[in-house]
Every structure is written in structure tokens, then in C-alpha cells.
Design a protein around this motif. Structure first.
Motif, PDB file in Angstrom:
ATOM      1  N   UNK A  70       2.325   9.077   7.773  1.00 21.74           N
ATOM      2  CA  UNK A  70       1.781   9.149   6.481  1.00 21.74           C
ATOM      3  C   UNK A  70       2.029   7.514   5.978  1.00 21.74           C
ATOM      4  N   UNK A  71       3.244   7.034   5.871  1.00 24.20           N
ATOM      5  CA  UNK A  71       3.624   5.717   5.347  1.00 24.20           C
ATOM      6  C   UNK A  71       2.875   4.681   5.816  1.00 24.20           C
ATOM      7  N   UNK A  72       2.546   4.790   7.203  1.00 16.20           N
ATOM      8  CA  UNK A  72       2.010   3.682   7.805  1.00 16.20           C
ATOM      9  C   UNK A  72       0.524   3.818   7.297  1.00 16.20           C
ATOM     10  N   UNK A  73       0.068   4.845   6.978  1.00 14.70           N
ATOM     11  CA  UNK A  73      -1.267   5.033   6.491  1.00 14.70           C
ATOM     12  C   UNK A  73      -1.569   4.348   5.075  1.00 14.70           C
ATOM     13  N   UNK A  74      -0.336   5.041   4.315  1.00 17.10           N
ATOM     14  CA  UNK A  74      -0.184   4.207   3.106  1.00 17.10           C
ATOM     15  C   UNK A  74      -0.304   2.663   2.789  1.00 17.10           C
ATOM     16  N   UNK A  75       0.815   2.169   3.545  1.00 22.90           N
ATOM     17  CA  UNK A  75       0.886   0.657   3.682  1.00 22.90           C
ATOM     18  C   UNK A  75      -0.417  -0.109   4.351  1.00 22.90           C
ATOM     19  N   UNK A  76      -1.182   0.476   5.100  1.00 21.46           N
ATOM     20  CA  UNK A  76      -2.233   0.022   5.494  1.00 21.46           C
ATOM     21  C   UNK A  76      -3.554  -0.040   4.357  1.00 21.46           C
ATOM     22  N   UNK A  77      -3.644   0.815   3.559  1.00 20.53           N
ATOM     23  CA  UNK A  77      -4.445   0.758   2.274  1.00 20.53           C
ATOM     24  C   UNK A  77      -4.090  -0.138   1.154  1.00 20.53           C
ATOM     25  N   UNK A  78      -2.534  -0.219   1.060  1.00 21.32           N
ATOM     26  CA  UNK A  78      -1.936  -1.234   0.278  1.00 21.32           C
ATOM     27  C   UNK A  78      -2.235  -2.626   0.347  1.00 21.32           C
ATOM     28  N   UNK A  79      -2.501  -2.638   1.906  1.00 17.27           N
ATOM     29  CA  UNK A  79      -2.618  -4.251   2.082  1.00 17.27           C
ATOM     30  C   UNK A  79      -3.800  -4.732   2.101  1.00 17.27           C
ATOM     31  N   UNK A  80      -4.806  -3.940   1.783  1.00 15.84           N
ATOM     32  CA  UNK A  80      -6.302  -4.036   1.731  1.00 15.84           C
ATOM     33  C   UNK A  80      -6.702  -4.743   0.443  1.00 15.84           C
ATOM     34  N   UNK A  81      -7.395  -6.016   0.339  1.00 12.80           N
ATOM     35  CA  UNK A  81      -7.674  -6.354  -1.214  1.00 12.80           C
ATOM     36  C   UNK A  81      -8.425  -5.647  -1.777  1.00 12.80           C
ATOM     37  N   UNK A  82      -8.475  -5.637  -3.053  1.00 10.03           N
ATOM     38  CA  UNK A  82      -9.262  -4.731  -3.943  1.00 10.03           C
ATOM     39  C   UNK A  82     -10.012  -5.452  -5.068  1.00 10.03           C
ATOM     40  N   UNK A  83     -11.269  -5.660  -4.972  1.00 10.07           N
ATOM     41  CA  UNK A  83     -11.936  -6.294  -5.925  1.00 10.07           C
ATOM     42  C   UNK A  83     -11.916  -5.884  -7.332  1.00 10.07           C
ATOM     43  N   UNK A  84     -11.435  -4.706  -7.518  1.00 15.22           N
ATOM     44  CA  UNK A  84     -10.985  -4.166  -9.011  1.00 15.22           C
ATOM     45  C   UNK A  84      -9.950  -4.793  -9.403  1.00 15.22           C
ATOM     46  N   UNK A  85      -8.993  -5.526  -8.667  1.00 13.37           N
ATOM     47  CA  UNK A  85      -7.750  -5.939  -9.066  1.00 13.37           C
ATOM     48  C   UNK A  85      -8.220  -7.328  -9.737  1.00 13.37           C
ATOM     49  N   UNK A 101      10.161  -2.282   5.040  1.00 14.72           N
ATOM     50  CA  UNK A 101       9.910  -2.332   6.389  1.00 14.72           C
ATOM     51  C   UNK A 101       8.452  -1.869   6.877  1.00 14.72           C
ATOM     52  N   UNK A 102       7.946  -1.133   6.382  1.00 19.88           N
ATOM     53  CA  UNK A 102       6.609  -0.942   6.605  1.00 19.88           C
ATOM     54  C   UNK A 102       5.800  -1.927   6.657  1.00 19.88           C
ATOM     55  N   UNK A 103       5.899  -2.693   5.314  1.00 17.91           N
ATOM     56  CA  UNK A 103       4.812  -3.736   4.961  1.00 17.91           C
ATOM     57  C   UNK A 103       5.354  -4.994   5.892  1.00 17.91           C
ATOM     58  N   UNK A 104       6.503  -5.519   6.087  1.00 16.46           N
ATOM     59  CA  UNK A 104       6.836  -6.431   7.011  1.00 16.46           C
ATOM     60  C   UNK A 104       6.122  -6.117   8.571  1.00 16.46           C
ATOM     61  N   UNK A 105       6.318  -4.745   9.058  1.00 19.48           N
ATOM     62  CA  UNK A 105       5.563  -4.617  10.310  1.00 19.48           C
ATOM     63  C   UNK A 105       4.268  -4.610  10.289  1.00 19.48           C
ATOM     64  N   UNK A 106       3.708  -4.036   9.239  1.00 18.91           N
ATOM     65  CA  UNK A 106       2.206  -3.923   9.384  1.00 18.91           C
ATOM     66  C   UNK A 106       1.445  -5.217   8.986  1.00 18.91           C
ATOM     67  N   UNK A 107       2.248  -6.243   7.992  1.00 16.92           N
ATOM     68  CA  UNK A 107       1.546  -7.591   8.158  1.00 16.92           C
ATOM     69  C   UNK A 107       1.802  -8.218   9.126  1.00 16.92           C
ATOM     70  N   UNK A 108       3.153  -8.532   9.887  1.00 17.32           N
ATOM     71  CA  UNK A 108       3.358  -9.324  10.685  1.00 17.32           C
ATOM     72  C   UNK A 108       2.991  -8.827  12.025  1.00 17.32           C
ATOM     73  N   UNK A 109       3.009  -7.665  12.424  1.00 17.84           N
ATOM     74  CA  UNK A 109       2.533  -7.003  13.642  1.00 17.84           C
ATOM     75  C   UNK A 109       3.315  -7.601  14.774  1.00 17.84           C
ATOM     76  N   UNK A 110       4.540  -7.721  14.920  1.00 17.01           N
ATOM     77  CA  UNK A 110       5.157  -8.445  15.881  1.00 17.01           C
ATOM     78  C   UNK A 110       4.918  -7.892  17.189  1.00 17.01           C
ATOM     79  N   UNK A 111       4.627  -8.762  18.253  1.00  9.70           N
ATOM     80  CA  UNK A 111       4.144  -8.420  19.541  1.00  9.70           C
ATOM     81  C   UNK A 111       5.182  -8.886  20.617  1.00  9.70           C
TER      82      UNK A 111
END
Length: 355
Positions: free
Chosen positions: A236-251, A339-349
């Protein structure tokens, strides 16, 4: 006959403005106030325009330099994927502090260690308030956490509970054995994959989240329940952070916020509800088991999970009572997101193969 014809022609031409065509004294008396009103409105409009232009110039003079951008959209069309490089290039052009219009938002960028120190330490109260995005405001229950809540008595209370009690050295040291066990579990899991590639970034991320969830409710839930809840929590937290990282034109254009064009707010509410159900379940378990008994078990174990601290303050009447929404907002923003934001934004491989 000719005179009558001339009168009829004059009346037809003047029509509804016949009073203007007539030159009697009464009509002249009506014309004068109208002319004065028109002149007054023109003068007032000119003065207001000059005053607004002057105020705008005074405001602009107080702001640091920066690129002009385009009307309405500002510098938004020129933003590239590598923002850090673009900010560095702008800093070389305009100096260590400059303004940047992004849509209808005016941002001030600082890139000097001395200025950062001035903002985050020397003048921290002045710059304490945050301007959360629509997504951030949604999952923090309208900004009821320590990250987005305005500076004031409630914020100071939450910070005191979080820093002095939940994050005290004594309590963190008491969780040493839990953190060590989580690391051992990750190492054992890695050894079971001998001959197979292991994603180091995902392994580190998973280890940190397991430690965090254990510190959340490790003393509240049974082992099997904790494993199931932890798995659902990570998803659930991974889904949340994926949405949080998307740019929103309303902002960038607040006038469009009511329409939720990209559906960010709607999706964030659904993701937040998934995590909210987990928090509600853990809180109900704590209450059902009996707070006093759980507290006694925590004392024997010499450590308290974070639910113990927060729910212990929920029913107090000493001015330190916090609501259920504040508890969930505090847990939502403080622990899983970094930690979720770091992982989802950097996606270390990075991967290694254990031989």
C-alpha cells in the motif's frame, strides 16, 4: 409642411438620444453630472492601475533575480528531467538565490550552504510553514502531521512527543535487538539465493521497511499477524509513493484544483484508505488487548513500539491529547515515506550473485 418634415427627420435621427440633441437648460444640467462621472471613473481607474503597477514593481524589487519565463505558465515548459543540473546552471547565471515562476507558483531557489543554514536553522521559525501539494495534503489528513502542519502549539506538541519520547536514545537503543534480527533475516534470505542474482537496492529497502514496521507495532501484534500486515503495508505504501511522485497540474495552477484533472487526489484517497485500514486495525488490536496490559508487557521488554506512545497520549486531558487522525498522519508521513521515496525515485538496480 417643410417645417413639420424637418422636425420629424430630426426626431428620427436623435431617437432615444433626443435629450442630447435638444439644447434646453434641463438637458444641459443632466449632461454635466454624466461628464463629471466619466472623468472621475477614468481618473480613479488610472490611479488604481498606477498604484497596482507600483506595488508590483516594489514586490519585484524585493525578490531576487531570476529567469522571466512565459506568461501564465512561467518557466514550467523549460524544466527538464535533470532538475539538479538545471538549478546549478541557473545558480551560475543568477547567483546562489534566485526566483523561479512555475505555473502560478513563485518559488525561491537557494543553492548556497550559508543561505541554507540561514533558512533551516537561524530563521527556522520564519520558514517553518510548508506549502503541501494536493497529494501530500490528502494523505496527511489536511496537514495534521509534523511535516505539513503550520507552526504553532499543536505542531510543537507533536514534535515534542516524536523527538523526546518516541525517538529518544533510550527507546531507540531498546529496539537494537529488533533491528539486528531484521538484518539477520535479510542476510539469511540472501544466503538462500546462492547462485541467483540479488537486487541490493531492493534488499536494503525491504530491510529498512521491516525494521520500521516492527518499531511501529512490534509489541502489539502476534508474529504471524505482523508478517501479513507488514506485507500489505509495504504494498500500500509503494502505491502511495508512486502517486505522490507524479506531477500534478493542479499544484501549479490552483484554479484547476477543484476539477482534479489528472485524478491525483482521487487516487491518493484510495491509497491512503488502504494504509488507514492497517493503522485502524493495529489501533483496535492495541485497545482490545487492553492498553495497561500491553504497557506492562512493553516495560518488561524494556521498549515500547510507537503505537504505545501515540495511543497513550490519545485519551489524556493534560493538554497533550492527540486525535486518531493526528496519530495516523504522524505515522503516515514520518516513517514509510523517506525510504519509499528514495527507492521509488532512484530505483537502484545494483545486483550481485552469491557464489
Amino acid at each position: 409642411m417643410a417645417s413639420n418634415t424637418d422636425n420629424m427627420s430630426s426626431s428620427t435621427i436623435c431617437g432615444p438620444w433626443s435629450w442630447f440633441c435638444k439644447g434646453d437648460q434641463d438637458n444641459e444640467d443632466m449632461l454635466l453630472p454624466i461628464i463629471l462621472l466619466a472623468v472621475s471613473v477614468t481618473i480613479l481607474g488610472t490611479c488604481l492601475f498606477q498604484w497596482g503597477f507600483k506595488k508590483q514593481r516594489e514586490t519585484a524589487d524585493k525578490l531576487p533575480p531570476g529567469p522571466r519565463g512565459l506568461p501564465i505558465v512561467g518557466y514550467l515548459p523549460f524544466l527538464g528531467p535533470n532538475l539538479h543540473q538545471m538549478f546549478m546552471e541557473l545558480a551560475l547565471t543568477y547567483g546562489p538565490i534566485y526566483k523561479l515562476s512555475i505555473g502560478r507558483k513563485l518559488c525561491v531557489i537557494i543553492s548556497s550552504p550559508a543561505l541554507v543554514k540561514e533558512v533551516v536553522r537561524d530563521q527556522d521559525i520564519t520558514f517553518a510553514n510548508r506549502n503541501p501539494t494536493i497529494a501530500a495534503k490528502t494523505f496527511s489528513y489536511g496537514g495534521k502531521d509534523i511535516a505539513f502542519q503550520p507552526y504553532g502549539p499543536e505542531w510543537r506538541m507533536l514534535r515534542k512527543i516524536f523527538v523526546r519520547e518516541m525517538q529518544s536514545n533510550a527507546n531507540l537503543d531498546a529496539f537494537y535487538s529488533l533491528r539486528r534480527n531484521k538484518v539477520k533475516e535479510s542476510v539469511n534470505e540472501t544466503y538462500r539465493k546462492i547462485g541467483k542474482p540479488v537486487n541490493i537496492g531492493k534488499l536494503a529497502f525491504s530491510t529498512v521497511i521491516n525494521m520500521i514496521s516492527g518499531m511501529f507495532w512490534g509489541g502489539t501484534l502476534e508474529v504471524d499477524t505482523e508478517i501479513d500486515i507488514g506485507s500489505e503495508f509495504r504494498a500500500a505504501a509503494s502505491e502511495l509513493i508512486e502517486i505522490l511522485g507524479k506531477p500534478n497540474v493542479s499544484d501549479f495552477f490552483p484554479v484547476l484544483a477543484r476539477f482534479d484533472i489528472q485524478g491525483i487526489e482521487r487516487k491518493m484517497k484510495k491509497a491512503t484508505q488502504r494504509i488507514e485500514k492497517i493503522y485502524d486495525f493495529v489501533m483496535d488490536e492495541w485497545i482490545e488487548k487492553g492498553g495497561e496490559r500491553v504497557e506492562s508487557e512493553a516495560k518488561n521488554d524494556q521498549r515500547k513500539d510507537f503505537m504505545h506512545f501515540l495511543l497513550g497520549f490519545k485519551e489524556q486531558d493534560s493538554g497533550r491529547s492527540i486525535s486518531r487522525e493526528q496519530i495516523k498522519a504522524l505515522l503516515m508521513v514520518t516513517f514509510p515515506l523517506p525510504p519509499l521515496y528514495y527507492y521509488e525515485s532512484c530505483k537502484p538496480k545494483w545486483t550481485v550473485t552469491i557464489i
